[in-house]
Design a protein around this motif. Structure first.
Motif, PDB file in Angstrom:
ATOM      1  N   LYS A  27       0.841  -1.200   0.000  1.00 46.22           N
ATOM      2  CA  LYS A  27       0.000   0.000   0.000  1.00 46.22           C
ATOM      3  C   LYS A  27       0.879   1.256   0.000  1.00 46.22           C
ATOM      4  O   LYS A  27       0.604   2.212  -0.735  1.00 46.22           O
ATOM      5  CB  LYS A  27      -0.922   0.006   1.218  1.00 46.22           C
ATOM      6  CG  LYS A  27      -1.998  -1.049   1.114  1.00 46.22           C
ATOM      7  CD  LYS A  27      -3.281  -0.593   1.784  1.00 46.22           C
ATOM      8  CE  LYS A  27      -4.485  -1.344   1.257  1.00 46.22           C
ATOM      9  NZ  LYS A  27      -4.345  -2.805   1.270  1.00 46.22           N
ATOM     10  N   ARG A  63      -7.399   0.898   2.475  1.00 41.29           N
ATOM     11  CA  ARG A  63      -6.308   1.382   3.318  1.00 41.29           C
ATOM     12  C   ARG A  63      -6.784   1.693   4.731  1.00 41.29           C
ATOM     13  O   ARG A  63      -6.131   1.333   5.714  1.00 41.29           O
ATOM     14  CB  ARG A  63      -5.667   2.619   2.682  1.00 41.29           C
ATOM     15  CG  ARG A  63      -4.445   3.043   3.449  1.00 41.29           C
ATOM     16  CD  ARG A  63      -3.489   3.940   2.709  1.00 41.29           C
ATOM     17  NE  ARG A  63      -2.374   4.149   3.600  1.00 41.29           N
ATOM     18  CZ  ARG A  63      -1.111   3.789   3.374  1.00 41.29           C
ATOM     19  NH1 ARG A  63      -0.772   3.265   2.219  1.00 41.29           N
ATOM     20  NH2 ARG A  63      -0.181   3.969   4.281  1.00 41.29           N
ATOM     21  N   GLU A  79      -7.416  -1.535   6.770  1.00 39.36           N
ATOM     22  CA  GLU A  79      -6.189  -2.170   7.271  1.00 39.36           C
ATOM     23  C   GLU A  79      -5.575  -1.390   8.427  1.00 39.36           C
ATOM     24  O   GLU A  79      -5.080  -1.969   9.384  1.00 39.36           O
ATOM     25  CB  GLU A  79      -5.147  -2.298   6.144  1.00 39.36           C
ATOM     26  CG  GLU A  79      -5.284  -3.611   5.414  1.00 39.36           C
ATOM     27  CD  GLU A  79      -4.126  -3.882   4.455  1.00 39.36           C
ATOM     28  OE1 GLU A  79      -3.035  -3.307   4.645  1.00 39.36           O
ATOM     29  OE2 GLU A  79      -4.339  -4.668   3.515  1.00 39.36           O
ATOM     30  N   THR A  80      -5.617  -0.065   8.305  1.00 40.46           N
ATOM     31  CA  THR A  80      -5.006   0.739   9.364  1.00 40.46           C
ATOM     32  C   THR A  80      -5.817   0.630  10.661  1.00 40.46           C
ATOM     33  O   THR A  80      -5.245   0.508  11.746  1.00 40.46           O
ATOM     34  CB  THR A  80      -4.874   2.207   8.933  1.00 40.46           C
ATOM     35  OG1 THR A  80      -4.340   2.251   7.618  1.00 40.46           O
ATOM     36  CG2 THR A  80      -3.980   2.980   9.873  1.00 40.46           C
ATOM     37  N   ILE A 129      -7.663  -1.846  11.624  1.00 38.65           N
ATOM     38  CA  ILE A 129      -7.407  -3.169  12.212  1.00 38.65           C
ATOM     39  C   ILE A 129      -6.037  -3.185  12.894  1.00 38.65           C
ATOM     40  O   ILE A 129      -5.905  -3.633  14.041  1.00 38.65           O
ATOM     41  CB  ILE A 129      -7.489  -4.274  11.136  1.00 38.65           C
ATOM     42  CG1 ILE A 129      -8.927  -4.415  10.638  1.00 38.65           C
ATOM     43  CG2 ILE A 129      -6.985  -5.609  11.693  1.00 38.65           C
ATOM     44  CD1 ILE A 129      -9.107  -5.349   9.466  1.00 38.65           C
ATOM     45  N   ALA A 130      -5.037  -2.668  12.205  1.00 38.02           N
ATOM     46  CA  ALA A 130      -3.685  -2.681  12.778  1.00 38.02           C
ATOM     47  C   ALA A 130      -3.625  -1.896  14.080  1.00 38.02           C
ATOM     48  O   ALA A 130      -3.042  -2.339  15.065  1.00 38.02           O
ATOM     49  CB  ALA A 130      -2.688  -2.113  11.769  1.00 38.02           C
ATOM     50  N   LEU A 131      -4.253  -0.733  14.097  1.00 34.89           N
ATOM     51  CA  LEU A 131      -4.167   0.116  15.292  1.00 34.89           C
ATOM     52  C   LEU A 131      -5.031  -0.426  16.430  1.00 34.89           C
ATOM     53  O   LEU A 131      -4.667  -0.316  17.600  1.00 34.89           O
ATOM     54  CB  LEU A 131      -4.567   1.553  14.949  1.00 34.89           C
ATOM     55  CG  LEU A 131      -3.648   2.242  13.927  1.00 34.89           C
ATOM     56  CD1 LEU A 131      -4.131   3.659  13.643  1.00 34.89           C
ATOM     57  CD2 LEU A 131      -2.200   2.261  14.399  1.00 34.89           C
ATOM     58  N   ASP A 157      -5.630  -3.596  16.915  1.00 42.07           N
ATOM     59  CA  ASP A 157      -4.979  -4.834  17.343  1.00 42.07           C
ATOM     60  C   ASP A 157      -3.590  -4.596  17.941  1.00 42.07           C
ATOM     61  O   ASP A 157      -3.092  -5.415  18.710  1.00 42.07           O
ATOM     62  CB  ASP A 157      -4.861  -5.763  16.125  1.00 42.07           C
ATOM     63  CG  ASP A 157      -4.154  -7.073  16.442  1.00 42.07           C
ATOM     64  OD1 ASP A 157      -4.633  -7.774  17.345  1.00 42.07           O
ATOM     65  OD2 ASP A 157      -3.135  -7.364  15.793  1.00 42.07           O
ATOM     66  N   GLY A 158      -2.963  -3.459  17.581  1.00 42.18           N
ATOM     67  CA  GLY A 158      -1.541  -3.219  17.879  1.00 42.18           C
ATOM     68  C   GLY A 158      -1.109  -3.328  19.316  1.00 42.18           C
ATOM     69  O   GLY A 158      -0.675  -4.382  19.781  1.00 42.18           O
ATOM     70  N   MET A 216      -8.034   3.919  19.746  1.00 42.17           N
ATOM     71  CA  MET A 216      -9.010   3.635  18.690  1.00 42.17           C
ATOM     72  C   MET A 216     -10.404   3.432  19.278  1.00 42.17           C
ATOM     73  O   MET A 216     -11.393   3.838  18.678  1.00 42.17           O
ATOM     74  CB  MET A 216      -8.589   2.400  17.883  1.00 42.17           C
ATOM     75  CG  MET A 216      -7.302   2.599  17.097  1.00 42.17           C
ATOM     76  SD  MET A 216      -7.252   4.129  16.125  1.00 42.17           S
ATOM     77  CE  MET A 216      -8.171   3.648  14.670  1.00 42.17           C
ATOM     78  N   ALA A 229       2.391   0.694  17.173  1.00 43.14           N
ATOM     79  CA  ALA A 229       1.216  -0.169  17.023  1.00 43.14           C
ATOM     80  C   ALA A 229       1.273  -0.939  15.707  1.00 43.14           C
ATOM     81  O   ALA A 229       0.931  -2.124  15.652  1.00 43.14           O
ATOM     82  CB  ALA A 229      -0.068   0.660  17.089  1.00 43.14           C
ATOM     83  N   ALA A 240       3.704  -3.732  16.211  1.00 45.53           N
ATOM     84  CA  ALA A 240       3.148  -4.768  17.097  1.00 45.53           C
ATOM     85  C   ALA A 240       2.122  -5.604  16.348  1.00 45.53           C
ATOM     86  O   ALA A 240       2.101  -6.838  16.446  1.00 45.53           O
ATOM     87  CB  ALA A 240       2.516  -4.119  18.329  1.00 45.53           C
ATOM     88  N   HIS A 241       1.290  -4.935  15.545  1.00 43.95           N
ATOM     89  CA  HIS A 241       0.275  -5.674  14.788  1.00 43.95           C
ATOM     90  C   HIS A 241       0.931  -6.612  13.778  1.00 43.95           C
ATOM     91  O   HIS A 241       0.510  -7.765  13.617  1.00 43.95           O
ATOM     92  CB  HIS A 241      -0.658  -4.696  14.074  1.00 43.95           C
ATOM     93  CG  HIS A 241      -1.570  -5.347  13.087  1.00 43.95           C
ATOM     94  ND1 HIS A 241      -2.600  -6.185  13.457  1.00 43.95           N
ATOM     95  CD2 HIS A 241      -1.583  -5.314  11.726  1.00 43.95           C
ATOM     96  CE1 HIS A 241      -3.216  -6.625  12.362  1.00 43.95           C
ATOM     97  NE2 HIS A 241      -2.619  -6.119  11.305  1.00 43.95           N
ATOM     98  N   LYS A 260       2.160  -9.644  15.558  1.00 43.61           N
ATOM     99  CA  LYS A 260       1.066 -10.555  15.939  1.00 43.61           C
ATOM    100  C   LYS A 260       0.546 -11.307  14.717  1.00 43.61           C
ATOM    101  O   LYS A 260       0.261 -12.493  14.779  1.00 43.61           O
ATOM    102  CB  LYS A 260      -0.094  -9.746  16.537  1.00 43.61           C
ATOM    103  CG  LYS A 260       0.158  -9.252  17.953  1.00 43.61           C
ATOM    104  CD  LYS A 260      -1.113  -8.599  18.478  1.00 43.61           C
ATOM    105  CE  LYS A 260      -0.871  -7.826  19.754  1.00 43.61           C
ATOM    106  NZ  LYS A 260      -2.089  -7.124  20.214  1.00 43.61           N
TER     107      LYS A 260
END
Lengths: 94, 260, 325
Positions: free
Chosen positions: A36, B147, B150-151, B153-155, B157-158, B166, C309, C312-313, C316
């Protein structure tokens, strides 16, 4: 300092069916993020239709000190090139 | 009002409808552009600016067409820079401040998840101009959604901190999402004329996207069904919009008639 | 320039290796990351490319100052695209510097704690919309003078980054000049803004090239290594010669009474900038130094949680994928 996102090398195939070409690098947390980011950083001017990313660490490069043995042997193999073979003009285009 | 076929009235309602589309992307484009130069990483800075540029481009199309429909010779720029708060028709969610990058992306996601099915439906509009603008915009919106999903989800889950940020972004924005699915006279008129579906009919699709993403993001959907309103009708915006316009319109207001 | 007053590092390497290295440079060969290079070459390049990258990133701020106030949708899009390019250029340059063994995060830390510098020009404020014109026209104009020859610099990754930068940057100066044209064709207030912006930007733009370096040891070492291609004075003169007719076209007056065409040399004579001001600015006392660095510091600090973050993601996700296999 916390852990930096790893470095990725970006390869892009342009509009005209050429091979993927190395265009530069960027940082991303993982491969999907890298794809991306590559889209956003390296195709802003309509440069590409396909992207590859490879984590820089995964690339094995030839060593510059091997230059002589690696590349010189190919120099005298002139018979691999079409101009080596003389064909009379009257044969026409070949 | 609804169901009348008076052409002037239809044009007036079409104008309102177009302002809603245009103001949404104008206001969100402005908010996202505020990150240019100060985002958390260069790659994110560049990516969010791409989104802002897409939204500004969409604004030019929607407001340009709105000006034509209105027939008073107003350009997209006139509409963007010379209307005051009560004439803006964007949903409130898009005008509230960015806060941190997490809230900015959460808002982007909640809006993108609406915009993709919405613009997809508008591609089949009976109004060719609307269909054309939607067809161009939907490709951009699909990437934005990809985009932002995905961001988010990443943040979510991070890390513990990112998850908390979040969740708090979601809690803050949640009371504003209901306004996306309004059903007033303008919506009904557009529906009857085949210009657009009723926004409320998209709620199911939207919830599917949102539920799946937020669950992957380890976030909890707020219970409350309460929905603020007043943005898309222009009846009552938040206090934030006035400040945004004061900034955005400063040159056009300070030097009336100047060409830039 | 974007990299000003870069001191070359003394080199203590084996003279035979150094000589062989110089032969490669003189033959126009590109030096690549895994090739042997003198320690001084590496360090000087890190300093120069890093400073160049920092300048792009800090350079986003003065123009970013006007993105939310751009007067039309078209101007807003043009300016956003330009400031975004600067982020891109910073990114390419950091990546080039990273091939020399320093990470982007390390360079960022060095910018923030003052160990690394950025161009003096970005410590001046942008006060009116006309500054968007003047910055594009003059600052980008000056930058291009320096960057075009750097496409031929000896270090491969740097040269390639500059090729990309120059290709993208070609619209930046035009974008600025276009704004200036609209201003000088506008009303009396706009004309005044345009002249005011030129008055404030002229000498800081001349300072971008750095003080005269014709007698500098650092400069001659960098030029021998083809890290630096022209002297500061050459580039400054070229800039003045190209800019004066452009100002005339706009009907604006360059704020230098000493500016005259010199038939003999075929160049304009001009007044040197106040180099005391320049040294004040690069030592931290420019009008905006503190604000610029604190804006970068804030962006860096505020973004830490997000960068962590994402990492970390990713970790995981990798663990989950492994477990699923």
């Amino acid at each position: 300092m916390s852990k930096e996102w790893p470095l990725w090398e970006v390869f892009i195939r342009g509009q005209h069916g050429m091979s993927h070409r190395h265009v530069g690098s960027l940082h991303a947390a993982d491969s999907e993020h890298a794809i991306k980011n590559a889209r956003d950083v390296y195709t802003r001017r309509n440069e590409g239709v396909s992207i590859w990313v490879v984590e820089a660490e995964q690339i094995t490069a030839s060593s510059p000190s091997d230059k002589g043995p690696m590349y010189d042997p190919a120099r005298d193999k002139v018979y691999r090139h079409p101009t080596f073979y003389d064909i009379p003009d009257e044969v026409g285009k070949m | 009002m609804a169901g009348t076929s008076n052409p002037t009235q239809i044009d007036g309602q079409l104008f309102e409808f177009l302002l809603r589309q245009g103001d949404n992307v104008l206001v969100l484009g402005h908010r996202t552009s505020e990150w240019c130069g100060v985002a958390p990483a260069l790659e994110e800075d560049i990516a969010l600016t791409n989104t802002a540029l897409d939204l500004i481009g969409q604004t030019q199309l929607w407001l340009g067409y709105a000006g034509e429909v209105e027939g008073k010779g107003r350009s997209a720029n006139d509409l963007a820079f010379l209307r005051d708060v009560y004439d803006f028709r964007n949903v409130l969610m898009l005008e509230v401040p960015n806060e941190d990058f997490g809230r900015t992306l959460m808002r982007q996601f909640l809006f993108d998840a609406f915009q993709v099915p919405w613009l997809t439906a508008l591609c089949a509009s009976s109004n060719q101009n609307v269909a054309d603008i939607a067809a161009k915009s939907v490709k951009e919106a699909i990437y934005h959604l990809d985009r932002s999903t995905e961001t988010v989800i990443a943040l979510g889950d991070g890390t513990e901190e990112s998850n908390a940020r979040m969740q708090s972004a979601l809690d803050y924005l949640w009371p504003y999402v209901g306004e996306l699915f309004g059903e007033d006279d303008v919506d009904k008129a557009m529906h009857e004329a085949g210009v657009a579906p009723m926004p409320a009919t998209l709620r199911g699709d939207w919830e599917t996207t949102v539920n799946s993403t937020l669950s992957q993001a380890c976030l909890t959907l707020p219970d409350s069904k309460f929905a603020h309103s007043g943005g898309r009708t222009g009846f009552r915006h938040t206090e934030h919009l006035g400040h945004m316009l004061a900034t955005m319109q400063t040159l056009q207001r300070s030097y009336p008639g100047a060409a830039w | 320039m974007y990299a000003q007053m870069v001191k070359s590092e003394a080199t203590k390497d084996d003279p035979a290796k150094l000589a062989a290295f110089q032969v490669r440079i003189d033959a126009g060969e590109k030096i690549e990351p895994k090739d042997w290079m003198p320690e001084g070459y590496r360090k000087t390049l890190i300093r120069q490319v890093g400073q160049h990258a920092h300048s792009e990133i800090v350079g986003q701020l003065p123009e970013g100052n006007w993105i939310t106030r751009a007067p039309t949708l078209e101007r807003k899009a043009n300016l956003l695209a330009k400031v975004q390019d600067e982020a891109g250029h910073g990114l390419y340059l950091y990546c080039a510097a990273e091939t020399l063994g320093v990470s982007r995060d390390e360079m960022t830390e060095m910018l923030l704690d003052g160990r690394m510098k950025y161009s003096s020009i970005f410590n001046y404020p942008t006060l009116t919309w006309a500054d968007m014109g003047a910055v594009g026209w003059l600052v980008d104009g000056a930058a291009i003078m320096n960057q075009v020859p750097l496409q031929r610099t000896s270090y491969g990754p740097y040269a390639r980054a500059m090729v990309r930068v120059c290709k993208e940057e070609s619209f930046h100066q035009r974008q600025g000049f276009h704004i200036m044209m609209a201003m000088v064709n506008g009303n009396a207030e706009q004309k005044r803004m345009a002249q005011d912006a030129l008055n404030r930007t002229w000498y800081p733009a001349l300072m971008m090239f750095g003080p005269s370096d014709k007698d500098s040891v650092h400069s001659s070492q960098s030029m021998a290594w083809k890290i630096k291609i022209n002297t500061n004075d050459e580039l400054r003169q070229k800039f003045v010669d190209e800019t004066v007719p452009q100002a005339e076209y706009l009907g604006l007056t360059i704020p230098d009474e000493g500016l005259t065409w010199n038939e003999e040399t075929g160049h304009y004579d001009y007044t040197e900038p106040d180099w005391n001001e320049f040294f004040d600015v690069i030592s931290g006392n420019g009008p905006c130094n503190v604000d610029r660095l604190s804006a970068r510091q804030k962006a860096w600090d505020d973004g830490a949680w997000l960068r962590d973050a994402m990492t970390a993601h990713a970790a995981k996700k990798a663990t989950r994928n492994l477990a699923a296999e």
